[in-house]
Write a protein that holds these residues in place. Structure first.
Motif, PDB file in Angstrom:
ATOM      1  N   ARG B  12     -16.729  18.081 -15.806  1.00 30.94           N
ATOM      2  CA  ARG B  12     -16.969  17.486 -14.507  1.00 30.94           C
ATOM      3  C   ARG B  12     -16.336  16.103 -14.371  1.00 30.94           C
ATOM      4  N   SER B  13     -16.515  15.257 -15.389  1.00 28.56           N
ATOM      5  CA  SER B  13     -15.980  13.902 -15.247  1.00 28.56           C
ATOM      6  C   SER B  13     -14.451  13.924 -15.194  1.00 28.56           C
ATOM      7  N   ALA B  14     -13.820  14.849 -15.932  1.00 31.86           N
ATOM      8  CA  ALA B  14     -12.361  14.941 -15.886  1.00 31.86           C
ATOM      9  C   ALA B  14     -11.906  15.342 -14.492  1.00 31.86           C
ATOM     10  N   THR B  15     -12.619  16.279 -13.865  1.00 31.83           N
ATOM     11  CA  THR B  15     -12.249  16.722 -12.523  1.00 31.83           C
ATOM     12  C   THR B  15     -12.395  15.579 -11.530  1.00 31.83           C
ATOM     13  N   ILE B  16     -13.501  14.832 -11.640  1.00 32.04           N
ATOM     14  CA  ILE B  16     -13.703  13.700 -10.732  1.00 32.04           C
ATOM     15  C   ILE B  16     -12.571  12.686 -10.897  1.00 32.04           C
ATOM     16  N   PHE B  17     -12.237  12.398 -12.165  1.00 29.76           N
ATOM     17  CA  PHE B  17     -11.173  11.424 -12.437  1.00 29.76           C
ATOM     18  C   PHE B  17      -9.861  11.866 -11.785  1.00 29.76           C
ATOM     19  N   LEU B  18      -9.514  13.145 -11.996  1.00 30.04           N
ATOM     20  CA  LEU B  18      -8.249  13.636 -11.442  1.00 30.04           C
ATOM     21  C   LEU B  18      -8.268  13.595  -9.918  1.00 30.04           C
ATOM     22  N   ALA B  19      -9.414  13.923  -9.325  1.00 26.53           N
ATOM     23  CA  ALA B  19      -9.518  13.905  -7.865  1.00 26.53           C
ATOM     24  C   ALA B  19      -9.307  12.479  -7.348  1.00 26.53           C
ATOM     25  N   VAL B  20      -9.901  11.500  -8.031  1.00 29.59           N
ATOM     26  CA  VAL B  20      -9.748  10.109  -7.604  1.00 29.59           C
ATOM     27  C   VAL B  20      -8.291   9.670  -7.706  1.00 29.59           C
ATOM     28  N   VAL B  21      -7.648   9.990  -8.840  1.00 26.51           N
ATOM     29  CA  VAL B  21      -6.244   9.591  -9.004  1.00 26.51           C
ATOM     30  C   VAL B  21      -5.384  10.254  -7.937  1.00 26.51           C
ATOM     31  N   ALA B  22      -5.626  11.537  -7.682  1.00 25.00           N
ATOM     32  CA  ALA B  22      -4.831  12.256  -6.672  1.00 25.00           C
ATOM     33  C   ALA B  22      -5.054  11.628  -5.294  1.00 25.00           C
ATOM     34  N   ALA B  23      -6.311  11.315  -4.958  1.00 26.48           N
ATOM     35  CA  ALA B  23      -6.607  10.729  -3.657  1.00 26.48           C
ATOM     36  C   ALA B  23      -5.916   9.381  -3.508  1.00 26.48           C
ATOM     37  N   VAL B  24      -6.013   8.545  -4.541  1.00 28.55           N
ATOM     38  CA  VAL B  24      -5.364   7.232  -4.506  1.00 28.55           C
ATOM     39  C   VAL B  24      -3.856   7.404  -4.371  1.00 28.55           C
ATOM     40  N   GLY B  25      -3.318   8.354  -5.144  1.00 26.04           N
ATOM     41  CA  GLY B  25      -1.870   8.579  -5.152  1.00 26.04           C
ATOM     42  C   GLY B  25      -1.346   9.017  -3.799  1.00 26.04           C
ATOM     43  N   ILE B  26      -2.177   9.706  -3.009  1.00 21.36           N
ATOM     44  CA  ILE B  26      -1.731  10.171  -1.700  1.00 21.36           C
ATOM     45  C   ILE B  26      -2.083   9.150  -0.614  1.00 21.36           C
ATOM     46  N   LEU B  27      -3.296   8.621  -0.646  1.00 19.79           N
ATOM     47  CA  LEU B  27      -3.764   7.761   0.456  1.00 19.79           C
ATOM     48  C   LEU B  27      -3.049   6.415   0.515  1.00 19.79           C
ATOM     49  N   ILE B  28      -2.825   5.783  -0.644  1.00 23.80           N
ATOM     50  CA  ILE B  28      -2.191   4.457  -0.611  1.00 23.80           C
ATOM     51  C   ILE B  28      -0.783   4.513  -0.020  1.00 23.80           C
ATOM     52  N   PRO B  29       0.084   5.434  -0.474  1.00 23.97           N
ATOM     53  CA  PRO B  29       1.408   5.505   0.165  1.00 23.97           C
ATOM     54  C   PRO B  29       1.313   5.846   1.652  1.00 23.97           C
ATOM     55  N   LEU B  30       0.412   6.776   2.022  1.00 25.08           N
ATOM     56  CA  LEU B  30       0.289   7.150   3.433  1.00 25.08           C
ATOM     57  C   LEU B  30      -0.112   5.945   4.270  1.00 25.08           C
ATOM     58  N   SER B  31      -1.113   5.203   3.779  1.00 25.04           N
ATOM     59  CA  SER B  31      -1.577   4.050   4.547  1.00 25.04           C
ATOM     60  C   SER B  31      -0.475   3.015   4.654  1.00 25.04           C
ATOM     61  N   ASN B  32       0.285   2.853   3.588  1.00 20.83           N
ATOM     62  CA  ASN B  32       1.381   1.874   3.601  1.00 20.83           C
ATOM     63  C   ASN B  32       2.465   2.254   4.604  1.00 20.83           C
ATOM     64  N   LEU B  33       2.775   3.550   4.662  1.00 16.90           N
ATOM     65  CA  LEU B  33       3.918   3.971   5.468  1.00 16.90           C
ATOM     66  C   LEU B  33       3.539   4.241   6.920  1.00 16.90           C
ATOM     67  N   LEU B  34       2.340   4.814   7.164  1.00 13.83           N
ATOM     68  CA  LEU B  34       2.032   5.306   8.506  1.00 13.83           C
ATOM     69  C   LEU B  34       1.291   4.302   9.376  1.00 13.83           C
ATOM     70  N   LEU B  35       0.410   3.481   8.743  1.00 11.05           N
ATOM     71  CA  LEU B  35      -0.365   2.554   9.566  1.00 11.05           C
ATOM     72  C   LEU B  35       0.477   1.341   9.935  1.00 11.05           C
ATOM     73  N   PRO B  36       0.230   0.752  11.104  1.00 12.52           N
ATOM     74  CA  PRO B  36       1.007  -0.434  11.503  1.00 12.52           C
ATOM     75  C   PRO B  36       0.706  -1.617  10.595  1.00 12.52           C
ATOM     76  N   ALA B  37       1.705  -2.425  10.319  1.00 13.09           N
ATOM     77  CA  ALA B  37       1.504  -3.603   9.479  1.00 13.09           C
ATOM     78  C   ALA B  37       0.466  -4.500  10.121  1.00 13.09           C
ATOM     79  N   GLY B  38      -0.431  -5.066   9.308  1.00 15.61           N
ATOM     80  CA  GLY B  38      -1.457  -5.947   9.854  1.00 15.61           C
ATOM     81  C   GLY B  38      -2.750  -5.211  10.152  1.00 15.61           C
TER      82      GLY B  38
END
Lengths: 253, 391
Positions: B12-38
């Motif tokens: 279970r903890s390994a799955t949670i860890f992987l899910a968190v890394v995957a979410a961070v890996g997708i959300l941070i670039p998306l937020s950087n590229l798609l949301l307006p600066a500021g």
């Protein structure tokens, strides 16, 4: 010395004229000893008599300065390392019980099984029915079946000794070297251990080092007394314990 | 084979860890590229690069935990493998600059023109193609680790002696890479990168992609480590860690096991270094500094040795603290903080963050399972006998 392409002795273990010294201290002095297949032998002797050093030599931990150590009449053990000697079928139980404390009892036995020990073999290992049955049998023999999922580190001293004997059984060696199996055990446990070793001796050769005379008497096997790295006396427990030199060595001169 | 390994290594903890890394890996670039600066939720580009650096450090920490936490090999020179992977990637990036350098030489990187190199040294051949550099990222650290390990483990160098010679190894490389005539840019190292696979290394899109790739590499490295430690080989590694000579007497070739896991770990460190270099934009001999390797070991100790997740977590936590403390008025005291952190963790949290959490959580979980089993047994009308094997 014979170079030995062919078998020259019927003994399973044959030591002849073995010498070892550490910084000038002669730990083993012209030691000669043979063990026939199927035999159980008890080794006694005062502290510093060279009992553990002898086991170190047989298992490849220490190299003798001189002398012959032959296994099965053909294999020169002095040229091999610990891993090779273990693979040949010599198992060892240490004086201080050494089990893998942070792993479960079942895993301890699994690690001891004499199956493929290569890196690749263990990386792609999958449990087989045969292996789990063997572990099951050992667990039954050493009476730790209910505790199989416990960590080995949580066992009592006596139980650790038994687990280590169990690991020897899982290793399925031809020759078992057992160093002080009943040290720190209660009388009942000591008695049970003697029974266990007798049971194991039905199909394996055993060498037991032990201080506990009641235990040695209970085993009822041939006894060798070592002193200052050499054989002082050999025979039944009664013969050896009535030997004047043995008494002298044990009581001090 | 594969599904079996997956079910075994994903608790279970390994799955949670992987899910968190995957979410961070997708959300941070998306937020950087798609949301307006500021925008409040927009992650600025400099932070993407900074987090990318942390992820690379997390991979390095995993590689150290694999050998230290599970096999008891304390390498104080793992920064060397990281830096070698980084240099292999840096060499590719240097050769991508081509004639856009200050001196405009189509073949020779700027520092070679400056140092009057008549031609490209032979060991720079092939680095103009990405796949060759990618192979070298694995091969160079792997080969060094294999040769080093073969000599050290066969001679049964263990414990503190091994740690000292790993320090010596990274220090020797530091001195070598500092030399101008060694052919890797000397003191300045390799920098001024322009593009990677045709994409501008400074562009937001490239940075986002590199971040995503780093997270992906972390996931793969974690899965490989889990597959190794949950296999029977993992049990042998722990056996070696806890009682090396006992393992030998059972008929295991301890040196082969150490060599395997040490080489695997060095390759992982190399990949971490290779992903690190395009994100920070420079690689210089400072990366070989013995202090770096020791710091990486501290991350693992803080997070929890022998837990994998803890290693990754420790790398992120300690480096985040480092960023915070070295950018404010406390900057001159960072090394004291780091030292204090190590002492405090050793004294108060000897098992690290994750290890302490597990120690607190596991008995509670075991108790609950036992309680369930007992009530189930009572319902069946069977009394639960306490195991008493000694009688």
């Amino acid at each position: 010395m014979n170079a030995l392409p062919t078998r020259t002795t019927s003994a399973l273990l044959y030591l002849d004229g073995v010498h070892v010294s550490f910084d000038g201290f002669h730990a083993i002095n012209n030691l000669s000893l043979t063990l026939e297949p199927g035999e159980m032998r008890a080794i006694i002797g005062p502290n510093g008599a060279g009992k553990t050093t002898m086991m170190d030599i047989i298992t490849g931990k220490t190299r003798p300065d001189e002398g012959e150590v032959l296994f099965d009449g053909i294999t020169d053990l002095t040229r091999l390392d610990e891993t090779r000697i273990a693979e040949l079928g010599i198992g060892r139980k240490f004086q201080k019980p050494t089990v893998f404390e942070s792993q479960t009892i079942q895993d301890n036995l699994l690690l001891a099984l004499n199956v493929d020990h290569s890196v690749r073999g263990t990386l792609f290992w999958r449990e087989t029915k045969d292996e789990s049955e063997r572990i099951e049998r050992v667990l039954e023999t050493i009476r730790l079946k209910d505790a199989r999922h416990k960590l080995a580190g949580s066992l009592s001293h006596g139980q650790k000794q038994w687990l280590e004997i169990g690991m020897l059984l899982a290793q399925d060696p031809k020759l078992l070297l057992v160093d002080e199996p009943v040290a720190g055990m209660t009388d009942v446990e000591t008695h049970q251990t003697a029974e266990l070793l007798k049971e194991i001796n039905k199909d394996k050769t055993i060498m037991v080092v032990e201080h506990d005379m009641t235990f040695v008497r209970e085993l009822g096997v041939k006894v060798t007394c070592l002193h200052e790295g050499t054989v002082l006396a050999e025979g039944t427990i009664d013969q050896v314990s009535s030997n004047e030199r043995v008494i002298e060595v044990y009581l001090g001169r | 084979m594969m599904p079996h390994v997956l079910t075994r290594s994903l608790d279970r903890s390994a799955t949670i860890f992987l899910a968190v890394v995957a979410a961070v890996g997708i959300l941070i670039p998306l937020s950087n590229l798609l949301l307006p600066a500021g925008s409040m939720f927009q992650v600025p580009t400099y932070l993407v690069a900074l987090f990318g650096k942390y992820v690379c450090y997390a991979i390095l920490a995993l590689s150290i935990d694999l050998i230290w936490g599970y096999c008891g090999i304390l390498s104080l020179g793992h920064g060397a493998f990281f830096a070698l992977g980084g240099y292999a990637m840096g060499m590719y990036l240097m050769r991508q600059i081509g004639s856009r350098g200050v001196y405009g030489n189509p073949i020779l990187p700027d520092f070679m023109v400056f140092l009057n190199y008549p031609e490209l040294p032979w060991y720079w051949y092939g680095f103009d193609t990405f796949w060759f550099a990618a192979v070298m990222v694995l091969l160079v650290p792997g080969l060094l680790a294999f040769c080093f390990g073969w000599l050290a483990f066969r001679s049964r160098v263990t414990g503190v002696y091994l740690s000292i010679i790993t320090q010596a190894m990274t220090y020797a490389l530091l001195l070598a890479f500092f030399r101008n005539d060694f052919g890797f840019g000397g003191n300045n190292g390799l920098t001024d990168f322009k593009d990677i696979l045709g994409f501008n290394v400074q562009a937001d899109g490239t940075r986002a992609a590199l971040f995503l790739l780093s997270c992906l590499a972390l996931i793969i490295a974690f899965l490989i480590c889990r597959a190794v430690v949950t296999s029977k080989l993992g049990k042998v590694l722990i056996a070696v860690r806890d009682a090396e000579s006992r393992t030998r007497f059972l008929g295991y070739r301890v040196e082969s096991y150490k060599l395997f896991v040490f080489t695997l770990s060095a390759c992982m460190a190399g990949v971490a270094g290779a992903l690190y270099v395009p994100q920070v934009g420079i690689i210089n001999p400072g990366e070989f500094a013995p202090g770096n390797s020791i710091e990486a070991v501290i991350w693992v100790a803080v997070g929890g040795r022998g837990t994998l997740i803890g290693a990754a977590l420790g790398a992120v936590v300690v480096n985040y603290a480092k960023t915070v403390f070295t950018s404010g008025p406390l900057a001159p005291y960072w090394l004291f903080m780091l030292g204090a952190l190590f002492i405090l963790v050793t004294l108060l949290l000897p098992k690290g963050i994750i290890g302490t959490f597990n120690a607190w959580w596991e008995p509670w979980k075991a108790q609950r399972i036992a309680a369930n089993a007992e009530s189930a047994a009572l319902e069946d009308g069977v009394s639960v006998s306490k195991p008493n094997p000694a009688e």
